[in-house]
Design a protein around this motif. Structure first.
Motif, PDB file in Angstrom:
ATOM      1  N   ALA A   1      -2.538  -8.503  32.424  1.00  0.00           N
ATOM      2  CA  ALA A   1      -3.626  -9.463  32.180  1.00  0.00           C
ATOM      3  C   ALA A   1      -3.186 -10.539  31.189  1.00  0.00           C
ATOM      4  N   THR A   2      -2.440 -10.153  30.169  1.00  0.00           N
ATOM      5  CA  THR A   2      -1.946 -11.116  29.187  1.00  0.00           C
ATOM      6  C   THR A   2      -0.999 -12.122  29.836  1.00  0.00           C
ATOM      7  N   VAL A   3      -0.123 -11.644  30.698  1.00  0.00           N
ATOM      8  CA  VAL A   3       0.809 -12.537  31.400  1.00  0.00           C
ATOM      9  C   VAL A   3       0.046 -13.488  32.315  1.00  0.00           C
ATOM     10  N   MET A   4      -0.964 -12.978  32.996  1.00  0.00           N
ATOM     11  CA  MET A   4      -1.750 -13.831  33.887  1.00  0.00           C
ATOM     12  C   MET A   4      -2.498 -14.910  33.107  1.00  0.00           C
ATOM     13  N   ILE A   5      -3.065 -14.560  31.961  1.00  0.00           N
ATOM     14  CA  ILE A   5      -3.785 -15.535  31.138  1.00  0.00           C
ATOM     15  C   ILE A   5      -2.820 -16.591  30.608  1.00  0.00           C
ATOM     16  N   ALA A   6      -1.652 -16.169  30.157  1.00  0.00           N
ATOM     17  CA  ALA A   6      -0.659 -17.118  29.646  1.00  0.00           C
ATOM     18  C   ALA A   6      -0.192 -18.062  30.749  1.00  0.00           C
ATOM     19  N   SER A   7      -0.009 -17.536  31.939  1.00  0.00           N
ATOM     20  CA  SER A   7       0.398 -18.362  33.064  1.00  0.00           C
ATOM     21  C   SER A   7      -0.679 -19.389  33.409  1.00  0.00           C
ATOM     22  N   SER A   8      -1.917 -18.977  33.365  1.00  0.00           N
ATOM     23  CA  SER A   8      -3.026 -19.888  33.653  1.00  0.00           C
ATOM     24  C   SER A   8      -3.098 -21.001  32.616  1.00  0.00           C
ATOM     25  N   HIS A   9      -2.929 -20.647  31.344  1.00  0.00           N
ATOM     26  CA  HIS A   9      -2.946 -21.662  30.292  1.00  0.00           C
ATOM     27  C   HIS A   9      -1.790 -22.645  30.451  1.00  0.00           C
ATOM     28  N   SER A  10      -0.647 -22.139  30.836  1.00  0.00           N
ATOM     29  CA  SER A  10       0.510 -22.995  31.051  1.00  0.00           C
ATOM     30  C   SER A  10       0.262 -23.967  32.201  1.00  0.00           C
ATOM     31  N   ALA A  11      -0.313 -23.486  33.276  1.00  0.00           N
ATOM     32  CA  ALA A  11      -0.616 -24.349  34.419  1.00  0.00           C
ATOM     33  C   ALA A  11      -1.645 -25.410  34.034  1.00  0.00           C
ATOM     34  N   ASP A  12      -2.669 -25.027  33.289  1.00  0.00           N
ATOM     35  CA  ASP A  12      -3.675 -25.997  32.843  1.00  0.00           C
ATOM     36  C   ASP A  12      -3.046 -27.064  31.952  1.00  0.00           C
ATOM     37  N   ARG A  13      -2.157 -26.646  31.070  1.00  0.00           N
ATOM     38  CA  ARG A  13      -1.489 -27.598  30.178  1.00  0.00           C
ATOM     39  C   ARG A  13      -0.671 -28.599  30.992  1.00  0.00           C
ATOM     40  N   LYS A  14       0.012 -28.120  32.028  1.00  0.00           N
ATOM     41  CA  LYS A  14       0.812 -29.016  32.862  1.00  0.00           C
ATOM     42  C   LYS A  14      -0.077 -30.001  33.615  1.00  0.00           C
TER      43      LYS A  14
ATOM     44  N   PHE B   1      -0.857   3.414  31.995  1.00  0.00           N
ATOM     45  CA  PHE B   1      -1.490   2.519  32.963  1.00  0.00           C
ATOM     46  C   PHE B   1      -2.349   1.468  32.262  1.00  0.00           C
ATOM     47  N   ILE B   2      -3.080   1.867  31.225  1.00  0.00           N
ATOM     48  CA  ILE B   2      -3.921   0.925  30.485  1.00  0.00           C
ATOM     49  C   ILE B   2      -3.057  -0.131  29.802  1.00  0.00           C
ATOM     50  N   VAL B   3      -1.959   0.274  29.220  1.00  0.00           N
ATOM     51  CA  VAL B   3      -1.052  -0.677  28.570  1.00  0.00           C
ATOM     52  C   VAL B   3      -0.448  -1.626  29.608  1.00  0.00           C
ATOM     53  N   PHE B   4      -0.077  -1.095  30.766  1.00  0.00           N
ATOM     54  CA  PHE B   4       0.491  -1.921  31.823  1.00  0.00           C
ATOM     55  C   PHE B   4      -0.519  -2.960  32.306  1.00  0.00           C
ATOM     56  N   VAL B   5      -1.757  -2.545  32.531  1.00  0.00           N
ATOM     57  CA  VAL B   5      -2.790  -3.473  32.994  1.00  0.00           C
ATOM     58  C   VAL B   5      -3.074  -4.523  31.925  1.00  0.00           C
ATOM     59  N   SER B   6      -3.088  -4.141  30.669  1.00  0.00           N
ATOM     60  CA  SER B   6      -3.308  -5.095  29.578  1.00  0.00           C
ATOM     61  C   SER B   6      -2.175  -6.112  29.505  1.00  0.00           C
ATOM     62  N   LEU B   7      -0.956  -5.645  29.639  1.00  0.00           N
ATOM     63  CA  LEU B   7       0.192  -6.546  29.636  1.00  0.00           C
ATOM     64  C   LEU B   7       0.140  -7.502  30.823  1.00  0.00           C
TER      65      LEU B   7
END
Length: 65
Positions: free
Chosen positions: A33-46, A25-31
């Motif tokens: 969170a990483t996907v959400m952060i990457a998505s946010s950075h991608s949206a900001d870049r756009k 569960f901890i690994v799943f939540v970390s993964l």
């Protein structure tokens, strides 16, 4: 209540008998969170790219007129 809090702070849930389920569960939540952060950075870049392109369009329109 105090005993449960102390057990949580010491991390006993990570070494107990059902620890693999907790680690999964901890690994799943970390993964996630990483996907959400990457998505946010991608949206900001756009957004920044679109703003730069809009400025370029304004500049080219003023040169054309």
């Amino acid at each position: 209540m105090k005993k449960n809090l102390v057990a949580l702070l010491k991390g006993r849930f990570l070494v107990s008998g059902d620890a693999p389920r907790n680690w999964l569960f901890i690994v799943f939540v970390s993964l996630l969170a990483t996907v959400m952060i990457a998505s946010s950075h991608s949206a900001d870049r756009k957004v920044h790219d679109i703003a730069a392109l809009n400025e370029e369009v304004k500049q080219l329109r003023s040169e054309f007129v």
